[in-house]
Design a protein around this motif. Structure first.
Motif, PDB file in Angstrom:
ATOM      1  N   UNK C 277       1.134  -1.049   0.019  1.00 22.55           N
ATOM      2  CA  UNK C 277       0.476  -0.165  -0.325  1.00 22.55           C
ATOM      3  C   UNK C 277       0.477   1.480   0.435  1.00 22.55           C
ATOM      4  N   UNK C 278       1.940   0.846   0.746  1.00 22.70           N
ATOM      5  CA  UNK C 278       2.857   2.190   1.225  1.00 22.70           C
ATOM      6  C   UNK C 278       4.101   2.042  -0.003  1.00 22.70           C
ATOM      7  N   UNK C 279       4.128   1.284  -0.686  1.00 18.95           N
ATOM      8  CA  UNK C 279       6.069   1.007  -0.975  1.00 18.95           C
ATOM      9  C   UNK C 279       6.116   1.694  -2.834  1.00 18.95           C
ATOM     10  N   UNK C 280       4.993   2.825  -3.260  1.00 18.30           N
ATOM     11  CA  UNK C 280       5.291   3.643  -4.235  1.00 18.30           C
ATOM     12  C   UNK C 280       4.459   4.426  -4.370  1.00 18.30           C
ATOM     13  N   UNK C 281       4.222   5.279  -3.046  1.00 18.03           N
ATOM     14  CA  UNK C 281       3.384   6.423  -2.637  1.00 18.03           C
ATOM     15  C   UNK C 281       4.364   6.881  -1.890  1.00 18.03           C
ATOM     16  N   UNK C 282       4.216   9.028  -2.870  1.00 23.62           N
ATOM     17  CA  UNK C 282       4.909   9.400  -1.606  1.00 23.62           C
ATOM     18  C   UNK C 282       3.862  10.023  -0.945  1.00 23.62           C
ATOM     19  N   UNK C 283       2.892   9.942  -0.936  1.00 23.86           N
ATOM     20  CA  UNK C 283       1.957  10.720  -0.127  1.00 23.86           C
ATOM     21  C   UNK C 283       2.421  10.837   1.276  1.00 23.86           C
ATOM     22  N   UNK C 284       2.111  11.729   2.227  1.00 21.73           N
ATOM     23  CA  UNK C 284       2.640  12.610   3.526  1.00 21.73           C
ATOM     24  C   UNK C 284       1.390  12.053   4.691  1.00 21.73           C
ATOM     25  N   UNK C 285       1.910  11.884   5.632  1.00 22.04           N
ATOM     26  CA  UNK C 285       1.054  12.135   6.851  1.00 22.04           C
ATOM     27  C   UNK C 285       1.074  12.423   7.312  1.00 22.04           C
ATOM     28  N   UNK C 286      -0.144  13.731   7.953  1.00 19.26           N
ATOM     29  CA  UNK C 286       0.399  14.916   8.953  1.00 19.26           C
ATOM     30  C   UNK C 286      -1.205  14.748  10.261  1.00 19.26           C
ATOM     31  N   UNK C 287      -0.883  15.343  10.826  1.00 18.31           N
ATOM     32  CA  UNK C 287      -1.416  14.767  12.258  1.00 18.31           C
ATOM     33  C   UNK C 287      -2.597  16.228  12.245  1.00 18.31           C
ATOM     34  N   UNK C 288      -3.113  15.902  13.507  1.00 18.16           N
ATOM     35  CA  UNK C 288      -4.188  17.660  13.436  1.00 18.16           C
ATOM     36  C   UNK C 288      -4.942  17.270  15.101  1.00 18.16           C
ATOM     37  N   UNK C 289      -4.753  18.055  15.869  1.00 22.80           N
ATOM     38  CA  UNK C 289      -4.979  18.429  17.370  1.00 22.80           C
ATOM     39  C   UNK C 289      -5.899  19.366  17.220  1.00 22.80           C
ATOM     40  N   UNK C 290      -7.524  19.230  16.452  1.00 25.37           N
ATOM     41  CA  UNK C 290      -8.363  20.482  16.870  1.00 25.37           C
ATOM     42  C   UNK C 290      -7.544  21.935  16.135  1.00 25.37           C
ATOM     43  N   UNK C 291      -7.105  22.830  16.621  1.00 25.60           N
ATOM     44  CA  UNK C 291      -6.481  24.074  16.398  1.00 25.60           C
ATOM     45  C   UNK C 291      -6.822  25.279  17.557  1.00 25.60           C
ATOM     46  N   UNK C 292      -5.853  26.436  17.076  1.00 28.68           N
ATOM     47  CA  UNK C 292      -5.821  27.459  17.805  1.00 28.68           C
ATOM     48  C   UNK C 292      -6.911  28.295  17.512  1.00 28.68           C
ATOM     49  N   UNK C 293      -7.066  29.416  18.296  1.00 27.25           N
ATOM     50  CA  UNK C 293      -7.470  30.350  18.659  1.00 27.25           C
ATOM     51  C   UNK C 293      -7.774  31.215  17.508  1.00 27.25           C
TER      52      UNK C 293
END
Lengths: 342, 342, 342, 342
Positions: C277-293
């Motif tokens: 699933x990932x051996x030929x992908x350049x996709x990145x993974x980003x985490x999100x935890x809600x956000x700031x004001x």
């Protein structure tokens, strides 16, 4: 073709009469070439600057003018893989600039150092060409290369075009109208400045949320601030400058971005900005010089997805190219000036 | 303290004599305050501009001048968690701007709208203060807040400071020397411009790879291009402008970035740039106005990791503050002008 | 108020019966506080996780639950400048995180370590609160803080949400529906995955260009590729994972971005992805935890400009908070579950 | 040349004996070609994967192996403008990928679908080649294309490599050692993990500030946190994974970035991460697959400016290519394994 094809050539400068219709030998595809039957072409300010030699890049002698146009592929070289006869294509402004940053060896431009679109046929390396969105008429598709990509680079590559943000455009030329349409596509609020009140309704119809008259309101920068609750515009697409740059700085938000098109330079131009306009602004200035083939492709994807329709000011027959230039250079346009194919 | 403490107050403008040493009531910590015994402070151009009222933000009446200084915590309020007595701290320029973008409600500045460092003691909310790197002397640590962070924002936040790239600095003031040191820390090649040949050796000792005389070479922009194989500087830290901006544009690389400090504005200043300087450049202009507490903390981490030593021009005793101002305002400095603590 | 006010308190864990309605002393504003009469609140998955102690941050004993809610200011402390009685406000998830990056000292959350919205009144520092868009009903305005900002951070901060690009959403919870609406506002094409065919029409009505059933199509990653001419989705808002992560990777474009919400973690969760699933992908993974004001404020500007209407699944009366929790935790929702004010 | 030249060909898979030395017809330059006399070549993990068919891209039958090598131009085609005989050049990994993003039509790789460097001569389009830094020996210059650019993309394109930040590297292969050297060049602190204590001194000599043994310390992620005052590494260059990915996540800072090399995939590989490792991390995962010609050129500028010297593990004569492969595949290397030119 019967051995000969028609093409306008830029033979002498400063007067549109120097662009002369000639018969040329029929072009033949090299291994990676495509031959394109041109169906429509369009004018950009750079074409007027090339004519009067104020453009930074000197034209090749007897070059065929115009970067922007569209046509059908009628023949392909033996190694061509990207296109087949019948495909409808346009060219990329810097023919060899594919993606990333431009460098000096990629400077060749259609209609300047390479033959352009004001001809019956154009021969291009297959890498210089891209497909055009299907829903576009030939006249609309003839306006993508320079005007479209310039506006796209200004808006899409800004990082500032997003819902909740305001984009300011100046004037009603092709780049400005594209910028309005793109900014709306990105979810932005648009303030459009024009010097002609009678154009306000058409600007609103195109998507402008507010229209201001920058000729009637010399301190229009502050008018933009009023219309944005004092915040200013997050993105200013500066298609007029450098005279307007001072007001653009006043119009820009604290972290605003002013996009200054590169053809706005030239020997005669000079930036003068009073310190009060910039002493408490964190606004940045970014230059844009059309864009790469990747920019053109990204724009075309967006235009196709949104069925966006470029704005045509007027269409001239192939034989009236001089009249088209004159009309364009008088400046009072609303959208693109197109010359139909031969 | 015995009930009273000494502090200079900015009582009248335009003349350094308007900064007067007074006795003030001993300050007492509110619940989130820290009381700091100041050990050294330093001067920045903004302090001269505040004095002559050319600074964009008006000073509070009788404010204690100077944003930059260092001292030890001697008392803390009941809710303080970040510091304890004995900690060595400095303040953040925009006291309440912690991270991200500044907004109008965060505009308060030490030494302008809030009492600054030219005093025996300063009372700060604990959120306004940060630790300073241990290896720094008190004089060195007194130069971080404005000069350090300005140079750090210019270099570190540029995206252009990396090995293989060239940074151009102008002059030998505190920001310029920090910029040289930071640029070297980021692995860049540095070209330093000065108007005094006798400073060349000290600039080289600080890390400059090349030194040019911008006074003796009016077209120094082209000299920078020669020194970079025709490419130009990737980052120009414009600490002098706006007069130098035209040459800075010529010096910048095709995608170069010119950082224009925000105190370079002011009513008297005016940008004038000939079109030939910018007509074929894609260089961008970015404004910098010191930075946030997060910038200060990031800079301190880097300074600590590299054991970087800020450059001190000269140290004056606390009682000679007027003389320190005069020396600073004469302008012929090499690094920071420091005033020792009382 | 007459000295006492009603509030639910989280007294014991694992069962909704542990959330008990109590009388509390009437709260009084400190100098920088505002007192808010709560008009509506809403539930998020984090509230269920706080209840069963699977949330990364432990709840304060007897805390008032729920981060999301809206109300009117009824009293303000003496130093308050941002609000006046009558203003309609909501809170910021990480109450003290204003802009930029979060740090450990900013971790306090409404409804977890700080009293939340499931009460007649909430006392907040004025810095924790923001205005809400005027066009929103109280129920709609009660859903901005966590669900709204999480989706906004996922979409707006991705750099991948632009016209011509495709966004993939999973499910029909509050975050997913907000993500669909935001992605459309940014000009994107949206593919919405659901496990319930009967929800397809409502997803389309909300803006989804395509709807797929990820339960009925185990290799739905490839279905997404088919729907995107083989290119894949430029942004995947992963609200379900970690089980779905493998298919999300397959669904993502070559340079795609997968946003993984941080509450998707927890001790029981485990990522397992086959190499194919990932051996030929350049996709990145980003985490999100809600956000700031600042994220909340930017979202509100966009919601106001586009008159966007959040989707309400169902509204329960204040006295039926337990039933609201139970309905929410059964999981078969379409949008936000709201509890009206007392 | 006398009509014939020597080249190894990859004729059968899975065993190094399938790479056979052959006589080939002397190559002749087409109009845009350059003919290069190879002076040295080097091995990368992808070469072992191509041999055992675990590489994502299938090799062309009888291809000449190895992407990395250096040589002198001995002949040029009639239209060549970038090089002249005598120039010392290396090739770009994805020969046609110049800048920006890769796309499927740019996938051709030296030593896989295009003939590579394990030969007396290589014929390349002039656009595939770049100059090499003058200070490098031929063995050093033979290691830039794959190993160098992979490490460069990981470090330089991260946005996380700056003074004050910490970079974590794993192992002592060519990419890892380049990553250490580059990270130091960017002003970072480096923690190098190895499974061999005896390599610690050489890692320190190369610039590593700390060395840890990841084999002897199974929870080495926490060891990295201890060495960074609890903050974690800002950048992890994950050259070993996927087994190490869980510890890499634990080692990463709150906003850390883990660079996962694309050759770390493959059918046999599988990511498994316990939820506790990622449930409270905002760390992102970015994939890197070598890089473009622009990355190679940027890296070379930096290497030249810093006179950086790549680390050579061992040099084998041209005739001992099989032995070089075997040595490389045993895995216990420190730097690059080079095969000298014929």
């Amino acid at each position: 073709m019967e051995g000969h094809v028609k093409a306008y050539q830029l033979e002498t400068f400063n007067n549109v009469e120097g662009i002369i219709l000639r018969e040329r030998d029929e072009p033949h595809c090299g291994p990676t070439d495509i031959l394109v039957r041109v169906r429509a072409a369009s004018l950009n300010r750079r074409d007027a600057m090339i004519l009067d030699r104020s453009y930074p890049l000197p034209a090749r002698p007897n070059v065929v003018p115009l970067s922007d146009g569209v046509g059908e592929v009628v023949a392909v070289g033996g190694n061509v893989t990207r296109f087949k006869p019948g495909d409808r294509v346009t060219g990329s402004y810097f023919a060899r600039w594919r993606d990333g940053r431009i460098s000096p060896d990629l400077i060749d431009q259609l209609g300047c150092t390479l033959d352009g679109m004001l001809a019956e046929y154009i021969l291009m390396d297959e890498q210089w060409a891209v497909d055009v969105p299907e829903h576009l008429s030939r006249e609309e598709a003839a306006t993508l290369t320079c005007a479209g990509v310039t506006a796209w680079s200004a808006v899409a590559n800004s990082g500032a075009a997003m819902p909740g943000n305001t984009v300011l455009t100046l004037g009603t030329g092709g780049v400005s109208l594209y910028a309005i349409q793109f900014a709306k596509m990105f979810g932005c609020r648009v303030i459009a400045a024009t010097s002609r009140n009678e154009k306000a309704d058409r600007l609103r119809a195109l998507g402008a949320d507010e229209v201001i008259n920058h000729a009637a309101t010399p301190d229009w920068g502050n008018r933009v601030r009023e219309l944005t609750a004092g915040l200013g515009a997050d993105l200013v697409v500066e298609t007029i400058g450098p005279d307007t740059l001072e007001q653009s700085l006043i119009a820009a938000s604290l972290y605003g971005q002013i996009v200054l098109l590169i053809t706005r330079g030239g020997k005669a131009s000079r930036i003068e900005i009073d310190g009060s306009a910039w002493s408490s602004s964190l606004a940045s200035i970014r230059r844009v010089f059309v864009g790469s083939r990747a920019d053109l492709e990204g724009m075309n994807r967006a235009i196709a997805a949104h069925k966006l329709r470029p704005v045509i000011d007027r269409v001239f027959p192939f034989g009236d190219a001089h009249e088209a230039y004159r009309h364009f250079m008088r400046g009072d346009v609303f959208g693109k000036v197109v010359i139909a194919g031969a």
